[in-house]
Write an enzyme that holds these catalytic residues in place. Structure first.
Site, PDB file in Angstrom:
ATOM      1  N   HIS A 266       0.872  -1.189   0.000  1.00  0.00           N
ATOM      2  CA  HIS A 266       0.000   0.000   0.000  1.00  0.00           C
ATOM      3  C   HIS A 266       0.907   1.236   0.000  1.00  0.00           C
ATOM      4  O   HIS A 266       1.773   1.364  -0.848  1.00  0.00           O
ATOM      5  CB  HIS A 266      -0.932  -0.115   1.213  1.00  0.00           C
ATOM      6  N   HIS A 307      -1.821  -2.327  -9.623  1.00  0.00           N
ATOM      7  CA  HIS A 307      -2.820  -1.734  -8.748  1.00  0.00           C
ATOM      8  C   HIS A 307      -4.057  -2.625  -8.751  1.00  0.00           C
ATOM      9  O   HIS A 307      -4.392  -3.199  -9.787  1.00  0.00           O
ATOM     10  CB  HIS A 307      -3.197  -0.319  -9.228  1.00  0.00           C
ATOM     11  N   ASP A 365       2.772   5.651  -6.569  1.00  0.00           N
ATOM     12  CA  ASP A 365       3.998   5.627  -5.775  1.00  0.00           C
ATOM     13  C   ASP A 365       5.265   5.552  -6.609  1.00  0.00           C
ATOM     14  O   ASP A 365       6.365   5.707  -6.086  1.00  0.00           O
ATOM     15  CB  ASP A 365       3.974   4.429  -4.815  1.00  0.00           C
TER      16      ASP A 365
END
Ligand code: ACO
Length: 430
Positions: A266, A307, A365
């Site tokens: 995450h 994802h 990210d």
């Protein structure tokens, strides 16, 4: 099949009719809430891959088309035209504020930035090298000790004050954690500065000399916070909702969300991406690492890729990649080896059959850490930065969950695979 029902044939031939619910946009949803009561069976969906856990009007994602909208506004428009504080108002209240609403909201957030002095003592108990995410979670959890008697979840004013405190005090706590790690004195907030300027001041100022706010850095942070502000029922937000659904103090629920965010699958991925890029080190090593990521006997994954929801592209990653170019130029960083390496790695992976077949694209990210690094923020603080942006999403979801009249304690069921009943054997006979 009728439009508002989904029919299933059970193993014994009975026809079951399940209601179908339709949202504003997005796929239809089969309502299985009464399935156990009426049919005595549960649904099974580890990781909630096909399961909606609640009704929500905050954020919409279309993973196939790469769409992300807060309260109906595309994130690209908000990133181009809005500010993090305005987006925070939007997420919390449902609409964009008028000028006076925005001024009042921003003023409130500025006035809640200080911590109770007692709270600062917690930092003295941590070792100098404690991870800032652990400190953030612990100190936010301790807010429940400070604000328990004034926290009646059925009172809308209390719910507002909770959201304001979370938004305003998280940067102060985060900066205090950083100061502990660096051995520098804690810097008090300055309410004449805006949200991101104030955070940079608390992070980087020292009492020995004046600190000049870097406007490029403040703007970059503001944009990154907008992009991280909410993402519907992700792992940390679902954790906040679940912990809060028992009626637990909401500050504890946010602390639970922070803990969930820290995991490398995450929010912890932004820290992991930078470590991975440093380990790869050079474009000549890219093939080796891409092969490792594809090797099923190797646990290595390309961090910042893939994802659960986005199966085309992550719109936030696209904005952040463009922003990387601009920020590095504006900061006059000509030597950008990590960014060059990341872009090359992205290109190699995007052309590779494994990543194409599994729809693996860079996520939010993948590039954010490169910007944080360019702004002088250490790797261990990357996930903390994510938490600061996401704090308003968590608070918005907690408020929505707790004020939902149909709300219930979150309590999933299971497929039991342990032993059936057996009798206790005395120890001498085992
Ligand atoms: N590198 C290599 N292979 C991958 C990667 C990756 N980054 N991500 C997924 N895969 C493979 C899996 O091995 C799996 O292969 P299989 O079908 O042959 O078993 C397939 O793609 C599907 O992956 P799952 O893990 O089942 O997908 P899920 O939706 O559960 O996980 C996740 C999504 C956790 C993000 C995953 O892609 C991952 O671990 N990525 C790296 C960590 C990361 O960047 N996390 C940040 C997510 S964004 C955020 O939270 C802000």
């Amino acid at each position: 099949m009728s439009q508002d029902a989904f029919r299933l044939i059970s193993p014994n031939g009975t026809e079951l009719e399940l209601p179908v619910r339709t949202g504003t946009i997005g796929p239809e949803v089969i309502d299985v809430a009464k399935l156990y009561k009426e049919q005595g069976v549960f649904t099974y969906d580890p990781g909630f891959v096909s399961t909606g856990s609640c009704e929500s009007d905050i954020t919409y994602i279309d993973g196939e088309q790469g769409v992300l909208m807060y309260r109906g506004y595309p994130v690209e428009q908000l990133a181009a035209k809005s500010s993090f504080i305005e987006v925070s108002y939007l997420l919390l209240h449902g609409n964009l504020p008028t000028t006076s609403e925005l001024e009042k909201f921003e003023g409130t957030i500025r006035r809640h930035t200080m911590l109770n002095e007692g709270m600062l003592n917690f930092f003295k108990g941590f070792r100098y090298d404690a991870h800032p995410m652990a400190m953030l979670s612990a100190v936010v959890g301790s807010m429940s000790a400070y604000y328990h008697s004034e926290m009646d979840a059925s009172n809308p004013d209390h719910r507002d004050i909770f959201a304001h405190r979370i938004l305003a005090k998280l940067p102060t706590i985060a900066a205090a954690a950083y100061k502990l790690n660096t051995g520098q004195p804690f810097i008090y907030p300055r309410n004449d500065l805006n949200y991101c300027q104030n955070f940079l001041h608390m992070l980087f100022a020292v009492p020995a000399e004046p600190y000049e706010i870097d406007e490029v850095a403040a703007e970059a942070l503001d944009l990154l916070f907008i992009l991280h502000a909410d993402h519907e029922q992700n792992c940390s937000t679902s954790t906040v909702r679940m912990a809060g659904s028992s009626g637990a103090n909401p500050y504890s629920a946010i602390a639970a969300g922070i803990s969930a965010l820290w995991g490398p699958a995450h929010g912890g991925a932004n820290e992991a991406v930078l470590k991975m890029l440093e380990e790869i080190g050079d474009v000549s090593q890219i093939k080796k690492y891409v092969d490792k990521a594809k090797d099923k006997s190797d646990s290595f994954r390309l961090m910042g890729f893939g994802h659960r929801v986005y199966k085309n592209f992550d719109p936030r990653a696209t904005i952040i990649r463009d922003m990387c170019h601009k920020i590095l130029q504006r900061l006059d960083r000509k030597d950008t080896p990590l960014f060059d390496l990341a872009q090359e790695l992205e290109q190699v992976a995007l052309k590779d059959d494994y990543f194409i077949e599994k729809n693996l694209y860079p996520n939010v990210d993948f590039y954010s850490g490169i910007i944080y690094r360019a702004l002088g923020i250490p790797t261990s603080m990357f996930t903390v930065m994510f938490a600061l942006g996401r704090s308003v999403g968590w608070a918005s979801h907690w408020r929505e969950m707790i004020s939902d009249p149909a709300g219930k304690i979150a309590r999933p069921r299971q497929l039991y695979t342990g032993p059936a009943q057996r009798d206790y054997t005395p120890i001498e006979k085992r």
